[in-house]
Design an enzyme around this catalytic site. Structure first.
Site, PDB file in Angstrom:
ATOM      1  N   SER A 119      -4.928   6.749   0.721  1.00 12.37           N
ATOM      2  CA  SER A 119      -4.412   5.381   0.602  1.00 12.37           C
ATOM      3  C   SER A 119      -3.735   4.887   1.866  1.00 12.37           C
ATOM      4  CB  SER A 119      -3.422   5.303  -0.553  1.00 12.37           C
ATOM      5  OG  SER A 119      -2.308   6.134  -0.298  1.00 12.37           O
TER       6      SER A 119
ATOM      7  N   HIS B 268      -7.847   5.115  -5.089  1.00 12.07           N
ATOM      8  CA  HIS B 268      -8.492   4.138  -4.202  1.00 12.07           C
ATOM      9  C   HIS B 268     -10.001   4.361  -4.096  1.00 12.07           C
ATOM     10  CE1 HIS B 268      -4.733   2.347  -2.625  1.00 12.07           C
ATOM     11  NE2 HIS B 268      -4.248   3.519  -2.977  1.00 12.07           N
TER      12      HIS B 268
ATOM     13  N   LYS C 187      -6.051  -1.064  -9.089  1.00 13.47           N
ATOM     14  CA  LYS C 187      -6.727  -1.384  -7.823  1.00 13.47           C
ATOM     15  C   LYS C 187      -8.059  -2.075  -8.131  1.00 13.47           C
ATOM     16  CE  LYS C 187      -3.698   1.804  -5.674  1.00 13.47           C
ATOM     17  NZ  LYS C 187      -2.724   1.926  -6.770  1.00 13.47           N
TER      18      LYS C 187
END
Ligand SMILES: Cc1ncc(COP(=O)(O)O)c(C=O)c1O
Length: 408
Positions: free
Chosen positions: A188, A216, A248
């Site tokens: 990240s 992610h 996300k």
């Protein structure tokens, strides 16, 4: 307040000062209300541009996700109302978890109220005093806090250095009952990836377990966004525990675990962060599920995200900017020589309507200040070129200023 004052307030102030309070006392670029920035968009020649949100697939304002959330509120109310074990369960929870497991090709998934809590609670459930946890030194704070919170020994290995991991395991594996390796798929802060095929080989050869944080990676890595396993072409069932987040690519909030169906059933009854915490709110579940459906139906969003990310990386490198070890998948940091340069550039970007706050120590090692850019499927080529031009010009200005000051 003196340094010998033992009051709670004095203690809090001392701790805050030790964490660098002086750096923010005269103003700082954090906690900026981005809705207020959006409202001011017409003040900037090219409008407001956010490079600081991990809405990678542009789904936070998609009519399907927002309508799903509204319908869920209208029919089911706002909160889940209880832990799912004893009253907070809704049909939507299980439907989301089944769809997510099906999408990822694993036995089951379990959603938890926060991605951060998911890491902390899973690590604490898995390990005890006879065990060892081996963590990539740059793994997310939630992994570190989880690993520090158990009675097991903790060792870190150099970032993405699997030779170092092998050395540690050769030295220590036999002294422990269970060993859990923890790392991220797509990192990240650095935007680089773990060499998953080799890591799986190591963990299987040394009889260790793997916790892989895919926060992610889902929606980003692999041709259809199924994460690190799809990116590397490996069977997702070889990863013991994968951790995802709905905050996300899925444009909602909450975390989830992806694992073997029996492991998930165990956790449904025994994972403290799940059992003793409320279920995800109906609107949160519904919007995440709608986002997952869009991702499945429109994998070209992942392709466009990749195209934008690669363009950002290429343009940044061509401009002589330092992108570290990033590979050009959704997260690309630009590193600076000094924290002052980093803050200067972030301020210059903000003056042009581009929001990308600086990340300096404590968020990253002291000598690696950076601005971390989150790329979205919704960014245009012009957006990306605008950011790179602005960073390049501001970096030169920051360097010139530094040289002038040191010459004085
Ligand atoms: C790698 C990683 N894991 C876990 C989390 C925590 O997820 P959440 O913000 O959804 O709680 C984050 C948050 O950014 C993250 O970057």
């Amino acid at each position: 307040m003196t340094d010998t004052d033992n009051s709670f307030l004095a203690y809090a102030d001392r701790r805050f000062r030790l964490s660098g309070k002086a750096l923010i006392e005269n103003g700082h670029p954090y906690f900026v209300p981005t809705d207020a920035l959006e409202a001011r968009s017409s003040e900037w020649k090219d409008g407001y541009l956010s490079m600081s949100h991990y809405d990678y697939l542009g789904l936070a304002h998609h009519p399907a996700t927002t309508n799903a959330a509204k319908t869920a509120i209208d029919t089911l109310g706002t909160g889940a109302g209880a832990s799912r074990l004893v009253g907070g369960e809704r049909l939507g929870h299980q439907a989301l978890e089944r769809s997510m497991a099906d999408f990822l090709g694993v036995g089951g998934t379990l959603s938890v109220i926060s991605g951060y809590l998911t890491n902390v609670s899973v690590i604490q459930l898995l390990l005890g005093p006879k065990d060892l946890v081996v963590v990539d030194e740059l793994a997310h704070n939630s992994i570190m806090v989880g690993a520090r919170g158990v009675k097991s020994d903790l060792v870190t290995y150099a970032h993405n250095d699997l030779d170092d991991l092998e050395r540690i395991l050769a030295d220590k594996r036999d002294s422990y009952s269970r060993v859990l390796i923890c790392t991220e798929g797509l990192f990240s802060m650095d935007g680089d990836v773990t060499d998953l095929p080799r890591l799986l080989d190591i963990k299987e050869r040394t009889d260790c377990w793997l916790l892989l944080d895919e926060a992610h990676s889902y929606g980003v890595l692999g041709p259809t966004g199924r994460g690190s396993c799809e990116h590397f072409g490996v069977d997702p069932n070889r990863v013991d525990v994968a951790i995802g987040t709905l905050s996300k690519s899925f444009a909602s909030s909450g975390g989830f675990i992806a694992a073997n169906a029996d492991v998930i059933e165990w956790m449904r009854f025994c994972l403290p962060g799940f059992v003793y915490s409320v279920g995800l709110a109906p609107a949160t579940v519904a919007s995440a599920h709608a986002a997952l459906d869009i991702l499945r139906a429109e994998p070209d969003r992942v392709t466009r995200l990749r195209g934008n990310s690669r363009r950002f990386l290429r343009r940044a490198r061509d401009a002589g900017l330092n992108t570290g070890t990033a590979i050009g998948e959704a997260v690309v940091p630009i590193l600076f020589d000094t924290p002052e340069d980093c803050v200067f550039v972030a301020e210059a970007l903000m003056q042009q309507g581009i929001y990308a706050p600086p990340v300096v120590h404590i968020g990253v090692p002291k000598d690696l200040p950076r601005i971390r850019f989150f790329i979205s499927e919704t960014h245009t080529e012009a957006d990306i070129d605008r950011v790179i031009t602005a960073v390049t010009e501001a970096s030169s200005a920051a360097r010139a200023l530094r040289n002038r000051i040191s010459a004085e």
